[in-house]
Design an enzyme around this catalytic site. Structure first.
Site, PDB file in Angstrom:
ATOM      1  N   ARG A 205       5.025  -3.766  -3.663  1.00 29.31           N
ATOM      2  CA  ARG A 205       4.344  -5.054  -3.459  1.00 29.31           C
ATOM      3  C   ARG A 205       5.273  -6.203  -3.850  1.00 29.31           C
ATOM      4  O   ARG A 205       5.348  -7.209  -3.137  1.00 29.31           O
ATOM      5  CB  ARG A 205       3.059  -5.075  -4.285  1.00 29.31           C
ATOM      6  CG  ARG A 205       2.268  -6.385  -4.259  1.00 29.31           C
ATOM      7  CD  ARG A 205       0.957  -6.180  -4.998  1.00 29.31           C
ATOM      8  NE  ARG A 205       0.321  -7.412  -5.411  1.00 29.31           N
ATOM      9  CZ  ARG A 205      -0.522  -8.118  -4.666  1.00 29.31           C
ATOM     10  NH1 ARG A 205      -0.805  -7.721  -3.437  1.00 29.31           N
ATOM     11  NH2 ARG A 205      -1.094  -9.215  -5.130  1.00 29.31           N
TER      12      ARG A 205
ATOM     13  N   TYR B 194       7.965 -15.264  -7.615  1.00 29.00           N
ATOM     14  CA  TYR B 194       8.926 -14.466  -6.854  1.00 29.00           C
ATOM     15  C   TYR B 194      10.167 -15.257  -6.474  1.00 29.00           C
ATOM     16  O   TYR B 194      11.176 -14.680  -6.084  1.00 29.00           O
ATOM     17  CB  TYR B 194       8.266 -13.890  -5.603  1.00 29.00           C
ATOM     18  CG  TYR B 194       7.264 -12.808  -5.922  1.00 29.00           C
ATOM     19  CD1 TYR B 194       7.687 -11.565  -6.380  1.00 29.00           C
ATOM     20  CD2 TYR B 194       5.903 -13.034  -5.795  1.00 29.00           C
ATOM     21  CE1 TYR B 194       6.779 -10.577  -6.695  1.00 29.00           C
ATOM     22  CE2 TYR B 194       4.980 -12.049  -6.115  1.00 29.00           C
ATOM     23  CZ  TYR B 194       5.415 -10.818  -6.562  1.00 29.00           C
ATOM     24  OH  TYR B 194       4.518  -9.840  -6.888  1.00 29.00           O
TER      25      TYR B 194
ATOM     26  N   ARG C   9      -1.891  -3.811  -3.474  1.00 26.65           N
ATOM     27  CA  ARG C   9      -1.879  -3.192  -4.801  1.00 26.65           C
ATOM     28  C   ARG C   9      -2.160  -1.708  -4.639  1.00 26.65           C
ATOM     29  O   ARG C   9      -2.781  -1.274  -3.657  1.00 26.65           O
ATOM     30  CB  ARG C   9      -2.935  -3.833  -5.700  1.00 26.65           C
ATOM     31  CG  ARG C   9      -2.767  -5.342  -5.901  1.00 26.65           C
ATOM     32  CD  ARG C   9      -3.898  -5.909  -6.729  1.00 26.65           C
ATOM     33  NE  ARG C   9      -3.741  -7.347  -6.963  1.00 26.65           N
ATOM     34  CZ  ARG C   9      -4.234  -8.296  -6.176  1.00 26.65           C
ATOM     35  NH1 ARG C   9      -4.929  -7.950  -5.090  1.00 26.65           N
ATOM     36  NH2 ARG C   9      -4.051  -9.567  -6.456  1.00 26.65           N
TER      37      ARG C   9
ATOM     38  N   LYS D 146      -8.486  -7.282  -6.073  1.00 29.98           N
ATOM     39  CA  LYS D 146      -8.600  -7.632  -7.478  1.00 29.98           C
ATOM     40  C   LYS D 146      -9.657  -8.708  -7.658  1.00 29.98           C
ATOM     41  O   LYS D 146      -9.695  -9.693  -6.930  1.00 29.98           O
ATOM     42  CB  LYS D 146      -7.246  -8.136  -8.003  1.00 29.98           C
ATOM     43  CG  LYS D 146      -7.198  -8.318  -9.505  1.00 29.98           C
ATOM     44  CD  LYS D 146      -5.801  -8.675  -9.951  1.00 29.98           C
ATOM     45  CE  LYS D 146      -5.701  -8.800 -11.457  1.00 29.98           C
ATOM     46  NZ  LYS D 146      -4.328  -9.149 -11.894  1.00 29.98           N
TER      47      LYS D 146
ATOM     48  N   HIS E 120      -3.417 -13.749  -4.029  1.00 28.85           N
ATOM     49  CA  HIS E 120      -3.274 -14.441  -5.309  1.00 28.85           C
ATOM     50  C   HIS E 120      -4.228 -15.629  -5.377  1.00 28.85           C
ATOM     51  O   HIS E 120      -4.292 -16.433  -4.436  1.00 28.85           O
ATOM     52  CB  HIS E 120      -1.845 -14.957  -5.498  1.00 28.85           C
ATOM     53  CG  HIS E 120      -0.886 -13.907  -5.938  1.00 28.85           C
ATOM     54  ND1 HIS E 120       0.486 -14.054  -5.862  1.00 28.85           N
ATOM     55  CD2 HIS E 120      -1.093 -12.678  -6.490  1.00 28.85           C
ATOM     56  CE1 HIS E 120       1.075 -12.976  -6.344  1.00 28.85           C
ATOM     57  NE2 HIS E 120       0.140 -12.126  -6.720  1.00 28.85           N
TER      58      HIS E 120
ATOM     59  N   HIS F  16       3.689  -0.726  -7.584  1.00 31.06           N
ATOM     60  CA  HIS F  16       3.695  -2.187  -7.555  1.00 31.06           C
ATOM     61  C   HIS F  16       5.064  -2.743  -7.191  1.00 31.06           C
ATOM     62  O   HIS F  16       5.168  -3.894  -6.739  1.00 31.06           O
ATOM     63  CB  HIS F  16       3.233  -2.740  -8.903  1.00 31.06           C
ATOM     64  CG  HIS F  16       2.357  -3.955  -8.780  1.00 31.06           C
ATOM     65  ND1 HIS F  16       1.091  -3.922  -8.237  1.00 31.06           N
ATOM     66  CD2 HIS F  16       2.582  -5.251  -9.113  1.00 31.06           C
ATOM     67  CE1 HIS F  16       0.572  -5.126  -8.253  1.00 31.06           C
ATOM     68  NE2 HIS F  16       1.454  -5.962  -8.770  1.00 31.06           N
TER      69      HIS F  16
END
Length: 302
Positions: free
Chosen positions: A240, A272, A141, A166, A263, A237
């Site tokens: 990414r 994705y 990120r 995150k 994640h 982003h």
């Protein structure tokens, strides 16, 4: 004559919220967002949010929807208020009254490998090229890229240590051999420029004591895309997103990609598959297996 105006004192309730977030190692940006969003609710009430009722919570969310507040923003406010009611004022009954709104996610913009190469080649300095290469090569990120330190690069294990991802999570990201070569070039150049230190930031900002800002990295990506004549709307982003999509198209297991991206939920990574066009093209349709139609029988798609 200048008059000194002291800063307004922080209320005990706000300080308690800050302490609760600090104890859980929330990032500075998350803390600022939560304080802002709880403040929105307090402004709506016209009194302390600690005195809120279930009806107040309901009216607040109804008014937000009628005012046209974007759904992602509404959900972000729900997260802030849930934390506030659950941990700061011990009112989990109110936290349960908050409703998150489901909405269709937009497909992310993904660059082709050729477009990524053009974008990286269009950067104006070695620092920017290295920073964007980390975003793509390790799938980080933008905030994670900005806050990397020199000591986070583990060349022996070929890993990048992401100390504050995150949600305050720690993880290891991949360090490609070519990326390590580029980072070593940047290290030498940065040392010559007097901005790189063994215990300092990997990508210093205007002052060596501070990291490059996420806003600056966004500008770098936009300018590089313009120079590379990439018409897609891109940001940090996007790199990414492209990292994850290209790995998926190359057959990397989705759970491995989930770990690399950091994640918490596999659903976020599985998203994705909707943009992994190369993966779709490798699948044989059951219609083709019937052998009913001969190829090159017309001009459609030719």
């Amino acid at each position: 004559m200048d008059v000194f105006i002291p800063a307004a004192p922080i209320s005990p309730l706000r300080q308690r919220l800050i302490d609760d977030m600090t104890m859980r190692e929330f990032s500075r940006s998350t803390q600022n967002n939560y304080i802002r969003d709880v403040g929105r609710f307090a402004t709506f009430l016209g009194r302390s949010p600690a005195t809120a009722t279930a009806e107040d919570v309901r009216r607040f969310q109804v008014e937000q929807r009628e005012a046209g507040v974007p759904l992602p923003t509404m959900n972000a406010i729900v997260s802030a208020l849930r934390f506030f009611f659950t941990h700061t004022v011990d009112r989990p009954d109110l936290a349960r009254k908050l409703v998150k709104v489901t909405y269709p996610r937009k497909l992310p913009v993904v660059l082709s490998p050729d477009e990524v190469a053009r974008l990286l080649g269009a950067t104006t300095c070695l620092k920017h090229q290295a920073a964007l290469s980390v975003a793509y090569g390790a799938g980080l990120r933008v905030a994670e890229v900005a806050h990397l330190k020199v000591s986070d690069i583990d060349s022996e294990r070929m890993l990048i240590r992401v100390e504050r991802g995150k949600g305050g999570q720690y993880r290891n990201a991949m360090l490609a051999a070519d990326l390590l070569t580029l980072l070593r070039e940047w290290w030498k150049a940065g040392r010559q420029q007097g901005v790189m230190y063994p215990k300092g930031w990997l990508f210093p900002g205007m002052h060596a004591g501070k990291p490059i800002s996420t806003r600056q990295l966004h500008r770098v990506v936009v300018e590089a895309a313009r120079t590379a004549e990439i018409a897609k709307r891109v940001g940090p982003h996007t790199l990414r997103h492209s990292f994850a999509t290209h790995l998926l198209e190359d057959g990397v297991d989705i759970r491995v990609i989930q770990a690399l991206l950091g994640h918490a939920k596999l659903d976020n990574t599985a998203f994705y598959t909707k943009v992994a066009t190369r993966t779709v093209r490798t699948v044989t349709s059951p219609l083709d297996k019937l052998g009913l139609f001969m190829p090159d029988q017309g001009t459609l798609g030719g």
